[in-house]
Design an enzyme around this catalytic site. Structure first.
Site, PDB file in Angstrom:
ATOM      1  N   HIS A  61       4.381 -29.858  11.008  1.00  0.00           N
ATOM      2  CA  HIS A  61       2.924 -30.063  11.007  1.00  0.00           C
ATOM      3  C   HIS A  61       2.562 -31.285  10.175  1.00  0.00           C
ATOM      4  CE1 HIS A  61      -1.227 -27.864  10.810  1.00  0.00           C
ATOM      5  NE2 HIS A  61      -1.395 -29.174  10.669  1.00  0.00           N
ATOM      6  N   LEU A  64       0.042 -38.155  11.555  1.00  0.00           N
ATOM      7  CA  LEU A  64       0.433 -39.538  11.255  1.00  0.00           C
ATOM      8  C   LEU A  64      -0.614 -40.558  11.706  1.00  0.00           C
ATOM      9  CD1 LEU A  64       4.331 -39.528  11.578  1.00  0.00           C
ATOM     10  CD2 LEU A  64       2.842 -38.817   9.694  1.00  0.00           C
ATOM     11  N   ASN A  95      -4.793 -34.710  16.571  1.00  0.00           N
ATOM     12  CA  ASN A  95      -6.198 -35.001  16.236  1.00  0.00           C
ATOM     13  C   ASN A  95      -6.403 -36.425  15.729  1.00  0.00           C
ATOM     14  OD1 ASN A  95      -4.823 -34.437  13.850  1.00  0.00           O
ATOM     15  ND2 ASN A  95      -6.665 -33.762  12.795  1.00  0.00           N
ATOM     16  N   LYS A 145      -1.797 -27.584  20.431  1.00  0.00           N
ATOM     17  CA  LYS A 145      -2.561 -27.284  19.221  1.00  0.00           C
ATOM     18  C   LYS A 145      -3.998 -27.031  19.623  1.00  0.00           C
ATOM     19  CE  LYS A 145      -3.598 -27.120  14.783  1.00  0.00           C
ATOM     20  NZ  LYS A 145      -3.506 -28.237  13.861  1.00  0.00           N
ATOM     21  N   ASP A 293       1.601 -30.027   6.428  1.00  0.00           N
ATOM     22  CA  ASP A 293       0.242 -30.394   6.868  1.00  0.00           C
ATOM     23  C   ASP A 293      -0.163 -31.734   6.235  1.00  0.00           C
ATOM     24  OD1 ASP A 293      -2.173 -30.385   8.164  1.00  0.00           O
ATOM     25  OD2 ASP A 293      -2.936 -28.560   7.238  1.00  0.00           O
ATOM     26  N   HIS A 297      -5.606 -39.383   3.739  1.00  0.00           N
ATOM     27  CA  HIS A 297      -6.864 -40.140   3.784  1.00  0.00           C
ATOM     28  C   HIS A 297      -6.803 -41.117   2.612  1.00  0.00           C
ATOM     29  CE1 HIS A 297      -8.660 -37.340   6.677  1.00  0.00           C
ATOM     30  NE2 HIS A 297      -8.210 -36.344   5.926  1.00  0.00           N
ATOM     31  N   ALA A 309     -11.383 -33.945   4.658  1.00  0.00           N
ATOM     32  CA  ALA A 309     -10.464 -32.882   4.233  1.00  0.00           C
ATOM     33  C   ALA A 309      -9.031 -33.252   4.577  1.00  0.00           C
ATOM     34  CB  ALA A 309     -10.843 -31.574   4.913  1.00  0.00           C
TER      35      ALA A 309
HETATM   36  O1  DOR Z   1      -7.423 -30.558   5.804  1.00  0.00           O
HETATM   37  C1  DOR Z   1      -7.147 -30.822   6.968  1.00  0.00           C
HETATM   38  N1  DOR Z   1      -6.903 -32.098   7.338  1.00  0.00           N
HETATM   39  N2  DOR Z   1      -7.138 -29.853   7.858  1.00  0.00           N
HETATM   40  C2  DOR Z   1      -7.057 -30.106   9.173  1.00  0.00           C
HETATM   41  O2  DOR Z   1      -7.143 -29.192   9.963  1.00  0.00           O
HETATM   42  C3  DOR Z   1      -6.931 -31.490   9.674  1.00  0.00           C
HETATM   43  C4  DOR Z   1      -6.390 -32.372   8.632  1.00  0.00           C
HETATM   44  C5  DOR Z   1      -6.589 -33.826   8.963  1.00  0.00           C
HETATM   45  O3  DOR Z   1      -6.191 -34.243  10.051  1.00  0.00           O
HETATM   46  O4  DOR Z   1      -7.129 -34.565   8.136  1.00  0.00           O
HETATM   47 ZN    ZN Z   2      -3.119 -30.030  10.066  1.00  0.00          ZN
HETATM   48 ZN    ZN Z   3      -5.216 -27.300  10.880  1.00  0.00          ZN
END
Ligand code: DOR
Ligand code: ZN
Ligand code: ZN
Length: 427
Positions: A61, A64, A95, A145, A293, A297, A309
């Site tokens: 997860h 990139l 995403n 996803k 994950d 940013h 986030a």
């Molecule tokens: O905190 C997160 N950042 N949760 C997510 O579901 C997406 C991810 C992101 O792509 O920044």
């Molecule tokens: Zn994620």
């Molecule tokens: Zn997520």
């Protein structure tokens, strides 16, 4: 003359079952033998005394960010961060600003990543309210996803009817992975609390009910509460095929860290109570995968008025888990299951996730007792970590990708283009 043989001699070999002294013989891209006192004439010897060999980790997860948010990360910087952190395979989420939710977007991302990645990679396809057909048709995705609640980017399937259609139509032998936060709940509670646990609890309950109704397997990303684990445990006891993952930030941080970290502790799902954090540790046997994950940013974005986030994790996850091993909280075989064997098996990644003959020679060599500070010399483009400065025991000394050195003592040796697209084995 080079025989293409390399012998990793004199170390410990960690498998899902145990840790034992052993050598590893590598020929080209492959592990050809693992065992005590191997001999191979003409082999180049790598002295591994005092080191533990782990299977190159598989991060199931990561975000990139390409195409469209290359200022945060790209396939080269992200996969360099992966190698620095002991990962040899990463599974990229859909995403990106140009979402991976059409056949053409998938093909374009695969081409882009093939040219730029330094380690092996798989790609998720992203569900939208309208792309059930393409989701089913796309060849080579590691899974689908589905965002039940909104997060970074535009991918969202919030309503039951469209969720149901994806659950019903996506091939049964592939992984449907959910971001389980219920969109209606996120909105309903937003004035009281940002994404409280009930958002995750409702979404997991709904996803399990849909999996039951449609007779399909389900993977729950980033479980962060005891209530979600309870629901998953019950579903499994009833015979449903539900798997789940947890993140390092939910294992190593909790709500009380938010005051100190500010926006650097902002992610979806958010940090939870110390009790929930403790439950993840106590019930780690119920968890299939630890996945970073990795969601970079920039610091500038994080310090703006509407911070996004997400936190990076590729370079800190394995060291944090190794520190838990040094502290007696986790066993090495369990770490191998959570970070390599299980993700590779679940996503059916050919030749990945184990130190055994017939597998790719993807290997991370570890010095268990040496202490390091996290967050120095980061390769991720975002350049920060919520764990910056934390001292941990466990240093990644060398990473081998399909037989070749990809990282040695912090120096990255794999060029862009070295990484290969990994597609699931047919069932
Ligand atoms: O905190 C997160 N950042 N949760 C997510 O579901 C997406 C991810 C992101 O792509 O920044
Ligand atoms: Zn994620
Ligand atoms: Zn997520």
């Amino acid at each position: 003359m080079s025989t293409g043989l390399r012998l990793l001699r004199g170390g410990l070999v960690a498998t899902p079952e145990g840790v034992m002294p052993g050598d590893i013989l590598v020929q080209g891209e492959w592990i050809v033998a693992v065992g005590p006192d191997l001999e191979a004439s003409g082999a180049t010897v790598v002295h591994c005394g005092g080191l533990v060999a782990l299977p190159g980790a598989v991060d199931a997860h990561v975000h990139l960010r390409e195409p469209g948010a290359e200022h945060k990360e790209d396939f080269t910087t992200g996969t360099r961060a992966a190698l620095a952190g002991g990962y040899t395979t990463v599974l990229d989420m859909p995403n990106s600003p140009v979402p991976t939710s059409s056949l053409s977007a998938f093909a374009a991302k695969a081409d882009l990543a093939r040219a730029k990645a330094c380690c092996d990679f798989g790609l998720f396809f992203g569900a939208t309210p309208a792309n059930m057909g393409e989701a089913t048709e796309v060849a080579g995705a590691v899974g689908l996803k589905l965002y039940m609640g909104s997060s970074t980017g535009d991918l969202l399937v919030a309503d039951l009817a469209h969720q149901y259609r994806h659950f019903a139509s996506y091939p049964r032998d592939r992984i449907l992975a959910v971001h389980a936060e219920d969109e209606e709940a996120v909105r309903t509670f937003s004035e009281e609390e940002r994404r409280p646990p009930i958002c995750a609890e409702l979404a997991v309950a709904r996803a399990i009910a849909l999996a039951r109704r449609t007779g399909r397997r389900l993977h729950v990303c980033h479980v962060s509460t005891a209530a979600e684990l309870d629901a998953i445990r019950l579903a499994r006891a009833q015979g449903l095929a539900v798997t789940c993952e947890v993140t390092p930030h939910h294992l190593f941080l909790n709500r009380t860290d938010e005051a100190r970290l500010g926006p650097l502790a902002l992610m979806n799902p958010p940090l939870r109570s110390p009790e929930d954090q403790e439950a993840l540790w106590e019930r780690l046997d119920e968890v299939d995968i630890v996945a970073s994950d990795h969601a970079p940013h920039t610091l500038e974005e994080k310090s703006g008025s509407l911070p996004p986030a997400g936190v990076p994790g590729l370079e800190t996850t394995l060291p944090l888990l190794l520190d838990a091993v040094a502290g007696g909280r986790l066993s090495l075989p369990h770490l191998v299951r959570l970070t390599a064997a299980r993700p590779a098996a679940l996503y059916r990644l050919p030749h990945k996730g184990r130190l055994a003959p017939g597998y790719h020679a993807d290997i991370a060599l570890i010095e268990l007792q040496s202490e390091t500070a996290l967050g120095t010399d980061l390769k991720t483009k975002c350049g920060w970590s919520p764990f910056q400065g934390r001292r941990v025991r466990g240093r990644i000394v060398r990473v081998i990708l399909r037989g070749e050195d990809a990282m040695v003592e912090g120096e990255l040796l794999a060029d862009p283009g070295r990484g290969r697209l990994v597609t699931p084995r047919p069932s």
